[in-house]
Design a protein around this motif. Sequence first.
Motif, PDB file in Angstrom:
ATOM      1  N   GLY A 196       0.813  -1.217   0.000  1.00  0.00           N
ATOM      2  CA  GLY A 196       0.000   0.000   0.000  1.00  0.00           C
ATOM      3  C   GLY A 196       0.845   1.266   0.000  1.00  0.00           C
ATOM      4  N   THR A 197       2.080   1.149  -0.461  1.00  0.00           N
ATOM      5  CA  THR A 197       3.006   2.289  -0.466  1.00  0.00           C
ATOM      6  C   THR A 197       2.457   3.447  -1.306  1.00  0.00           C
ATOM      7  OG1 THR A 197       4.599   0.489  -0.787  1.00  0.00           O
ATOM      8  CG2 THR A 197       5.493   2.717  -0.522  1.00  0.00           C
ATOM      9  N   THR A 198       2.041   3.125  -2.533  1.00  0.00           N
ATOM     10  CA  THR A 198       1.568   4.162  -3.463  1.00  0.00           C
ATOM     11  C   THR A 198       0.345   4.866  -2.874  1.00  0.00           C
ATOM     12  OG1 THR A 198       2.232   2.602  -5.170  1.00  0.00           O
ATOM     13  CG2 THR A 198       0.971   4.516  -5.893  1.00  0.00           C
ATOM     14  N   TRP A 199      -0.486   4.104  -2.242  1.00  0.00           N
ATOM     15  CA  TRP A 199      -1.702   4.637  -1.603  1.00  0.00           C
ATOM     16  C   TRP A 199      -1.313   5.580  -0.457  1.00  0.00           C
ATOM     17  CZ3 TRP A 199      -5.792   0.947   1.073  1.00  0.00           C
ATOM     18  CH2 TRP A 199      -7.022   1.597   1.126  1.00  0.00           C
ATOM     19  N   ILE A 211       0.953 -12.282  -3.119  1.00  0.00           N
ATOM     20  CA  ILE A 211       0.175 -12.438  -4.361  1.00  0.00           C
ATOM     21  C   ILE A 211       0.314 -11.170  -5.216  1.00  0.00           C
ATOM     22  CG2 ILE A 211      -2.204 -12.552  -5.250  1.00  0.00           C
ATOM     23  CD1 ILE A 211      -1.131 -15.298  -4.393  1.00  0.00           C
ATOM     24  N   SER A 212       0.217 -10.040  -4.562  1.00  0.00           N
ATOM     25  CA  SER A 212       0.356  -8.781  -5.295  1.00  0.00           C
ATOM     26  C   SER A 212       1.752  -8.678  -5.926  1.00  0.00           C
ATOM     27  CB  SER A 212       0.112  -7.616  -4.324  1.00  0.00           C
ATOM     28  OG  SER A 212       0.235  -6.385  -4.971  1.00  0.00           O
ATOM     29  N   PHE A 213       2.764  -9.129  -5.170  1.00  0.00           N
ATOM     30  CA  PHE A 213       4.151  -9.061  -5.665  1.00  0.00           C
ATOM     31  C   PHE A 213       4.356 -10.012  -6.843  1.00  0.00           C
ATOM     32  CE2 PHE A 213       8.724  -8.417  -3.757  1.00  0.00           C
ATOM     33  CZ  PHE A 213       8.925  -7.372  -4.648  1.00  0.00           C
ATOM     34  N   ILE A 270      -2.546  -0.685 -10.151  1.00  0.00           N
ATOM     35  CA  ILE A 270      -3.554  -0.646  -9.082  1.00  0.00           C
ATOM     36  C   ILE A 270      -4.555  -1.738  -9.472  1.00  0.00           C
ATOM     37  CG2 ILE A 270      -5.260   0.792  -7.883  1.00  0.00           C
ATOM     38  CD1 ILE A 270      -3.310   3.066  -8.107  1.00  0.00           C
ATOM     39  N   ARG A 271      -4.368  -2.906  -8.890  1.00  0.00           N
ATOM     40  CA  ARG A 271      -4.880  -4.167  -9.427  1.00  0.00           C
ATOM     41  C   ARG A 271      -6.246  -4.528  -8.849  1.00  0.00           C
ATOM     42  NH1 ARG A 271      -4.212  -9.811  -8.145  1.00  0.00           N
ATOM     43  NH2 ARG A 271      -3.779  -9.080  -6.041  1.00  0.00           N
ATOM     44  N   LYS A 272      -6.260  -5.051  -7.632  1.00  0.00           N
ATOM     45  CA  LYS A 272      -7.535  -5.462  -7.022  1.00  0.00           C
ATOM     46  C   LYS A 272      -7.899  -4.565  -5.845  1.00  0.00           C
ATOM     47  CE  LYS A 272      -8.721  -9.748  -8.687  1.00  0.00           C
ATOM     48  NZ  LYS A 272      -8.897  -9.457 -10.080  1.00  0.00           N
ATOM     49  N   GLY A 273      -6.872  -4.211  -5.068  1.00  0.00           N
ATOM     50  CA  GLY A 273      -7.116  -3.324  -3.935  1.00  0.00           C
ATOM     51  C   GLY A 273      -8.018  -3.921  -2.873  1.00  0.00           C
TER      52      GLY A 273
HETATM   53  S1  PPS Z   1       4.848  -0.967  -4.779  1.00  0.00           S
HETATM   54  O1  PPS Z   1       5.109  -1.464  -6.153  1.00  0.00           O
HETATM   55  O2  PPS Z   1       5.645  -1.697  -3.804  1.00  0.00           O
HETATM   56  O3  PPS Z   1       4.996   0.466  -4.644  1.00  0.00           O
HETATM   57  O4  PPS Z   1       3.308  -1.366  -4.521  1.00  0.00           O
HETATM   58  P1  PPS Z   1       2.420  -0.755  -3.362  1.00  0.00           P
HETATM   59  O5  PPS Z   1       1.944   0.578  -3.788  1.00  0.00           O
HETATM   60  O6  PPS Z   1       3.095  -0.879  -2.060  1.00  0.00           O
HETATM   61  O7  PPS Z   1       1.188  -1.754  -3.317  1.00  0.00           O
HETATM   62  C1  PPS Z   1       0.333  -1.972  -4.408  1.00  0.00           C
HETATM   63  C2  PPS Z   1      -0.946  -2.584  -3.853  1.00  0.00           C
HETATM   64  O8  PPS Z   1      -1.730  -1.552  -3.235  1.00  0.00           O
HETATM   65  C3  PPS Z   1      -3.005  -1.521  -3.867  1.00  0.00           C
HETATM   66  N1  PPS Z   1      -3.580  -0.164  -3.885  1.00  0.00           N
HETATM   67  C4  PPS Z   1      -4.761   0.155  -3.343  1.00  0.00           C
HETATM   68  N2  PPS Z   1      -5.652  -0.591  -2.637  1.00  0.00           N
HETATM   69  C5  PPS Z   1      -6.791   0.027  -2.229  1.00  0.00           C
HETATM   70  N3  PPS Z   1      -7.088   1.316  -2.501  1.00  0.00           N
HETATM   71  C6  PPS Z   1      -6.209   2.097  -3.186  1.00  0.00           C
HETATM   72  N4  PPS Z   1      -6.514   3.373  -3.440  1.00  0.00           N
HETATM   73  C7  PPS Z   1      -4.990   1.513  -3.631  1.00  0.00           C
HETATM   74  N5  PPS Z   1      -3.927   1.977  -4.331  1.00  0.00           N
HETATM   75  C8  PPS Z   1      -3.073   0.939  -4.467  1.00  0.00           C
HETATM   76  C9  PPS Z   1      -2.718  -2.042  -5.270  1.00  0.00           C
HETATM   77  O9  PPS Z   1      -3.890  -2.398  -5.946  1.00  0.00           O
HETATM   78  C10 PPS Z   1      -1.793  -3.204  -4.947  1.00  0.00           C
HETATM   79  O10 PPS Z   1      -2.468  -4.306  -4.331  1.00  0.00           O
HETATM   80  P2  PPS Z   1      -3.144  -5.513  -5.131  1.00  0.00           P
HETATM   81  O11 PPS Z   1      -3.499  -6.536  -4.088  1.00  0.00           O
HETATM   82  O12 PPS Z   1      -2.132  -6.025  -6.111  1.00  0.00           O
HETATM   83  O13 PPS Z   1      -4.355  -4.957  -5.797  1.00  0.00           O
END
Ligand code: PPS
Length: 315
Positions: A70-73, A161-163, A277-280
């Motif tokens: 959730g870094t980007t978030w 899974i996300s990675f 931003i895949r499944k969230g």
């Molecule tokens: S990175 O590449 O390390 O910077 O990735 P990172 O940003 O840490 O994580 C990406 C996952 O965060 C989810 N994401 C969100 N989830 C909910 N709401 C919002 N707004 C949001 N923005 C980013 C993103 O979808 C990745 O998770 P997964 O499970 O793959 O969907």
Amino acid sequence: MLKVENFNDEISKKVETPELKNYVKISIENDEKNFCVLTKKFVDTNYLNRLRDFKVHDDDVWVISYPKCGTTWGVEMIWLLINDLNFEKAKKIHQNDRVPFIERGGIFTSINSDSIKITENLKRPRVIKSHLSSFLLPRELFANTKAKIIYIARNPKDAAISFFHHYRHLEGYDGSKEDFLNAFLNNRTLFAPINEKTLEFWKLSKINSNVLFIFYEDMKKNLQNETEKVMKFLNKNYPKSEIEELCEHLSFGSMRRNPQCNFEVINKSDDENFQFIRKGETGSYKKEMNSEENEKFDDFIMNEDFKFNDFEYKF
Ligand code: PPS
């Protein structure tokens, strides 16, 4: 003293990709829990020493996490809180250019920019992103500084899974999910180990008031609550209506539609619809892990040190 070792085993070789070559394990000598998996480029380009000597400013905010937590978030939230909720600027400038990923140039094959210099030259107050373990971060960050650290944690099942999807679509990984998860469980994926890193910052947050620890799962459950918590930690104050506007900007749908946050994907070959931003979701692993993999992850996160330090992942 730091020790650098090459990983020459099969598990590690299987998760090498065009972007991520020659993994190394950097550790503190005689302290086997303190290590971090990076690529040889980190040492060859001298990022190792330059980063530890990096000059920290009192008004810096460092956002630290294991990848995919959730870094980007979190970064989008923190940048806006620091920058007077300047939505206009956030929508115009790519997040990478507002918030540098400080070690980026010292890791990936195709990245030639000097991300340390870019961070050095960033207009203050700076928000800086990193996935490094604390012993590789600037020494000044933990001494003689008022800089703030926000650590974002996520449960390792969803992070893994996300990675896996990230490796496939952004780093050119073409191996199986099984090999990837095996590497993750053996702490062979980039920036491993997730457990030790998470616990380390959890412990820091208990003794250092400049360190805030937040969970992806809490952001999912109640974004407004978490946003207000971060706002207070940053000594900011915005009216409720503006926080609501910020939460709308941070919603999954809005961030997915925002090209300044939804990073470019290089390999769409097996899934045309894939997006960064895949499944969230919390619990997306349930659909993507079989019961044997799930059990292995249960063992992976059964950690005596967690219990001892009153830490638990959230699901
Ligand atoms: S990175 O590449 O390390 O910077 O990735 P990172 O940003 O840490 O994580 C990406 C996952 O965060 C989810 N994401 C969100 N989830 C909910 N709401 C919002 N707004 C949001 N923005 C980013 C993103 O979808 C990745 O998770 P997964 O499970 O793959 O969907």
